[in-house]
Design an enzyme around this catalytic site. Structure first.
Site, mmCIF file in Angstrom:
data_model
loop_
_atom_site.group_PDB
_atom_site.id
_atom_site.type_symbol
_atom_site.label_atom_id
_atom_site.label_comp_id
_atom_site.label_asym_id
_atom_site.label_seq_id
_atom_site.Cartn_x
_atom_site.Cartn_y
_atom_site.Cartn_z
ATOM 1 N N LYS A 1 3.481 -17.264 7.028
ATOM 2 C CA LYS A 1 2.907 -18.203 7.997
ATOM 3 C C LYS A 1 2.380 -19.437 7.276
ATOM 4 O O LYS A 1 2.042 -19.361 6.090
ATOM 5 C CB LYS A 1 1.731 -17.528 8.714
ATOM 6 C CG LYS A 1 2.125 -16.487 9.742
ATOM 7 C CD LYS A 1 0.900 -15.984 10.495
ATOM 8 C CE LYS A 1 1.268 -14.902 11.492
ATOM 9 N NZ LYS A 1 2.086 -15.401 12.626
ATOM 10 N N ASP B 1 -5.353 -9.754 14.194
ATOM 11 C CA ASP B 1 -4.108 -9.165 14.672
ATOM 12 C C ASP B 1 -4.236 -7.656 14.923
ATOM 13 O O ASP B 1 -3.267 -6.983 15.223
ATOM 14 C CB ASP B 1 -2.996 -9.465 13.659
ATOM 15 C CG ASP B 1 -1.638 -9.626 14.316
ATOM 16 O OD1 ASP B 1 -1.586 -9.717 15.551
ATOM 17 O OD2 ASP B 1 -0.632 -9.640 13.588
ATOM 18 N N LYS C 1 -1.933 -2.384 18.833
ATOM 19 C CA LYS C 1 -1.477 -2.964 17.556
ATOM 20 C C LYS C 1 -2.670 -3.108 16.605
ATOM 21 O O LYS C 1 -3.630 -3.814 16.908
ATOM 22 C CB LYS C 1 -0.815 -4.327 17.804
ATOM 23 C CG LYS C 1 -0.407 -5.064 16.520
ATOM 24 C CD LYS C 1 0.307 -6.393 16.824
ATOM 25 C CE LYS C 1 0.612 -7.181 15.551
ATOM 26 N NZ LYS C 1 1.201 -8.511 15.821
ATOM 27 N N GLU D 1 6.415 -8.645 13.108
ATOM 28 C CA GLU D 1 6.149 -7.307 12.593
ATOM 29 C C GLU D 1 5.464 -6.404 13.616
ATOM 30 O O GLU D 1 5.550 -5.187 13.525
ATOM 31 C CB GLU D 1 5.284 -7.390 11.331
ATOM 32 C CG GLU D 1 3.769 -7.466 11.561
ATOM 33 C CD GLU D 1 3.326 -8.703 12.340
ATOM 34 O OE1 GLU D 1 4.071 -9.704 12.321
ATOM 35 O OE2 GLU D 1 2.256 -8.672 12.978
ATOM 36 N N ASP E 1 -2.158 -10.359 9.157
ATOM 37 C CA ASP E 1 -0.772 -10.784 9.323
ATOM 38 C C ASP E 1 -0.521 -12.096 8.594
ATOM 39 O O ASP E 1 -0.753 -13.176 9.133
ATOM 40 C CB ASP E 1 -0.449 -10.922 10.817
ATOM 41 C CG ASP E 1 1.009 -11.291 11.048
ATOM 42 O OD1 ASP E 1 1.795 -11.260 10.078
ATOM 43 O OD2 ASP E 1 1.362 -11.607 12.211
ATOM 44 N N ASP F 1 7.858 -11.977 10.188
ATOM 45 C CA ASP F 1 6.604 -12.247 10.907
ATOM 46 C C ASP F 1 6.598 -11.624 12.304
ATOM 47 O O ASP F 1 5.572 -11.584 12.966
ATOM 48 C CB ASP F 1 6.386 -13.767 10.987
ATOM 49 C CG ASP F 1 4.955 -14.129 11.321
ATOM 50 O OD1 ASP F 1 4.086 -13.228 11.285
ATOM 51 O OD2 ASP F 1 4.704 -15.318 11.608
ATOM 52 N N ARG G 1 6.087 -5.765 16.737
ATOM 53 C CA ARG G 1 7.043 -4.909 17.463
ATOM 54 C C ARG G 1 7.610 -3.834 16.554
ATOM 55 O O ARG G 1 7.975 -2.759 17.017
ATOM 56 C CB ARG G 1 8.140 -5.790 18.088
ATOM 57 C CG ARG G 1 8.911 -6.616 17.100
ATOM 58 C CD ARG G 1 9.632 -7.795 17.742
ATOM 59 N NE ARG G 1 8.761 -8.957 17.934
ATOM 60 C CZ ARG G 1 9.170 -10.121 18.437
ATOM 61 N NH1 ARG G 1 10.435 -10.284 18.822
ATOM 62 N NH2 ARG G 1 8.327 -11.116 18.595
HETATM 63 N N1 BES Z 1 0.446 -11.740 15.208
HETATM 64 C C1 BES Z 1 1.444 -12.677 15.534
HETATM 65 C C2 BES Z 1 1.284 -13.282 16.922
HETATM 66 C C3 BES Z 1 0.099 -14.188 17.073
HETATM 67 C C4 BES Z 1 0.250 -15.555 16.909
HETATM 68 C C5 BES Z 1 -1.117 -13.692 17.442
HETATM 69 C C6 BES Z 1 -0.827 -16.389 17.081
HETATM 70 C C7 BES Z 1 -2.182 -14.532 17.601
HETATM 71 C C8 BES Z 1 -2.044 -15.890 17.440
HETATM 72 C C9 BES Z 1 2.821 -12.009 15.478
HETATM 73 O O1 BES Z 1 2.954 -11.024 14.537
HETATM 74 C C10 BES Z 1 3.789 -13.085 15.135
HETATM 75 O O2 BES Z 1 3.701 -13.590 14.058
HETATM 76 N N2 BES Z 1 4.662 -13.418 16.077
HETATM 77 C C11 BES Z 1 5.616 -14.434 15.863
HETATM 78 C C12 BES Z 1 6.914 -13.967 16.437
HETATM 79 C C13 BES Z 1 8.086 -14.849 16.067
HETATM 80 C C14 BES Z 1 8.355 -14.739 14.580
HETATM 81 C C15 BES Z 1 9.279 -14.426 16.857
HETATM 82 C C16 BES Z 1 5.119 -15.694 16.581
HETATM 83 O O3 BES Z 1 4.539 -15.581 17.652
HETATM 84 O O4 BES Z 1 5.274 -16.771 16.013
HETATM 85 ZN ZN ZN Z 2 1.229 -10.046 13.995
HETATM 86 MN MN MN Z 3 3.488 -11.813 12.641
#
Ligand code: BES
Ligand code: ZN
Ligand code: MN
Length: 496
Positions: free
Chosen positions: A277, A288, A265, A349, A270, A347, A351
């Site tokens: 966020k 990210d 990735k 994104e 992000d 968010d 996947r």
């Molecule tokens: N890049 C984030 C995941 C992440 C969170 C990485 C904290 C490092 C530290 C990912 O894109 C994301 O935002 N995931 C969301 C998914 C949710 C919306 C289902 C998450 O983990 O909150």
């Molecule tokens: Zn992300």
């Molecule tokens: Mn995200």
């Protein structure tokens, strides 16, 4: 950092320092004993005075001991006699390296590989010394002015050998290549989002291709991805002014053998998109792209080592930003595989860009596909910063990765990928939703990817916790480069 391997006796070592282990009850390692005898009990006297108790990470630097050619001797606490833990060892090597780097010694012979760590071999300890020493010396400087390097930095670490010079050399060489791969991964992870963009990552890949004749890099732009039907990946990039890139690095070390494909990735920032966020800690979302950074680091390391294997790195790279043209909750996009996706949360994104990169990987007829991604905050809740989350559609592959994690001490822990979770991704309006509710967030993220990996043997590594340290030591860790290189080394060893 360089290494050397020597069969020279301790008394006549030509390096600027000899580092030896001492333990918690004042016991001496074999090399410490030898130096103690040569120097008329100088080491025992230091211990008796109470200057060092042997706790892991303590050090005492001694100068000009009688009977020893090297001008310095560094005593390094290594914990319990005959039972140094891996963590003690890493702590000991880290402090040893930092002290040496400030000591004026530019070369040092490390005798720490003779400590006993339950099942670990001498080669393991040598390799781990190179990795840990490399990490200890890494310093981010690229965007700081007036950084002063130490005047006489540590440049070379030496290891003692007897009749096993080649084995020790091989171990040190592997450690050095892994350390360099981690440095690269950390540097890319630490760079800010306004510098480390998808185009910047593409240029990095081109540079790796130029550095190693065994690596060929190709870059696809948005028009080329459009032609391939990567509607999911491109929908994420639409919210950003930085154009997306699909980076492929092909390392060829084994003729026409089927490759291992590593999909990383490469989300260079992000913000969450329209599902923005919270601002607290949002700066950290520059990391990210650490999945892609670990792919860069791994490809560099294996190219450096000339490993007899074929590995292809695939990096979908984009920003995730809010914009008038960004994905909106409820939007439905069509992936390269033809499956429609309802974007309930912009968010989620990672996947969305990975699914198209995974479909794209099919064209390499891969033996194994492993994706590496900072995919979910939920994996940090589940496993903390200690273990990488592992999910796989094949248990033998999961077992291999668990083993590689233990071997490299860059560990993973498996979570279930049962069909039972798949229904959380049901959508009323598309083939699949991009989020599965608040329960088992890391598992449902992997379940989403599993829908795009049915044609090959696949594992997913969620490194949201392990790729980055928050707080005082904020910054990229270089993980899971050691795990991935170890996995590939084990694969080669198993096949030969
Ligand atoms: N890049 C984030 C995941 C992440 C969170 C990485 C904290 C490092 C530290 C990912 O894109 C994301 O935002 N995931 C969301 C998914 C949710 C919306 C289902 C998450 O983990 O909150
Ligand atoms: Zn992300
Ligand atoms: Mn995200």
């Amino acid at each position: 950092m360089q290494y050397f391997v020597t069969t020279e006796a301790l008394a006549t070592q030509k390096s600027d320092c000899i580092a030896v282990a001492v333990f918690e009850q004042g016991q001496l390692s074999p090399s410490a004993k030898t130096l103690n005898e040569l120097s008329n009990n100088a080491i025992n006297r230091v211990i008796e005075r109470g200057d060092i108790s042997g706790k892991a990470g303590q050090t005492v630097l001694l100068h000009e001991l009688a009977g020893i050619n090297a001008p310095r001797v560094l005593l390094v606490g290594c914990g319990k006699h005959d039972n140094t833990t891996e963590n003690d060892f890493n702590t000991a090597v880290t402090t040893m390296t930092k002290v040496l780097n400030e000591s004026g010694a530019s070369s040092a012979t490390s005798c720490l590989a003779e400590v006993t760590i339950n099942t670990r071999t001498t080669e393991w300890k040598v390799r781990q010394t190179m990795i840990t020493a490399g990490s200890a010396l890494y310093k981010y400087t690229q965007t700081k002015s007036n950084v002063k390097p130490p005047e006489l930095p540590l440049e070379k670490i030496g290891f003692l050998a007897q009749d096993n010079v080649q084995d020790i050399e091989k171990a040190a060489q592997a450690g050095l290549a892994i350390a360099k791969g981690m440095d690269l991964a950390r540097e890319l992870g630490n760079l800010p989002g306004n510098i480390c963009t998808p185009r910047y990552l593409a240029n990095q890949a081109i540079e790796i291709g130029q550095k190693f004749a065994s690596v060929t890099t190709t870059i696809l732009d948005e028009a080329e991805m459009e032609a391939l039907g990567m509607g999911s990946l491109l929908s994420v990039s639409r919210g950003s002014r930085e154009p997306a890139r699909l980076i492929t690095m092909s390392y060829q070390g084994a003729g026409d053998a089927r490759p291992v494909v590593l999909v990383g990735k490469g989300l260079t920032f992000d913000a969450g998109g329209i599902s923005l966020k919270p601002s607290q800690g949002m700066d950290e979302m520059k990391y990210d792209m650490c999945g892609s950074a670990s792919v860069f680091g791994t490809i560099s390391a294996i190219a450096e080592l000339n490993l007899p294997i074929n590995v292809i790195g695939v990096v979908p790279s984009s920003e995730n930003m809010p914009d008038g043209d960004a994905n909106k909750p409820g939007d439905i996009v069509t992936s390269m595989a033809g499956k429609t996706i309802e974007i309930l949360n912009t968010d989620a994104e990672g996947r969305l860009i990975l699914c198209d990169a995974l479909t794209y990987s099919e064209r390499f007829n891969p033996e194994i596909v492993i994706d590496i991604a900072t995919l979910t905050g939920a994996v940090i809740v589940a496993l903390g910063r200690q273990a990488t989350g592992l999910m796989a559609n094949n248990q033998a592959l999961a077992d291999d990765l668990l083993k590689a994690g233990n071997d490299s001490y860059d560990r993973t822990w498996q979570l279930p990928l049962w069909d039972d979770y798949q229904q959380q991704l049901d959508s009323n309006f598309a083939d699949i939703a991009n989020v599965g509710g608040k329960e088992a967030g890391s598992v449902t993220a992997a379940c989403f990817l599993a829908r795009f990996t049915e044609k090959f043997t696949w594992a997913h590594l969620d490194i949201a916790g392990t790729a980055w340290n928050s707080g005082k030591d904020k910054g990229a860790t270089g993980r899971p480069v050691p795990l991935l290189v170890q996995y590939l080394l084990n694969r080669i060893a198993d096949k030969s």
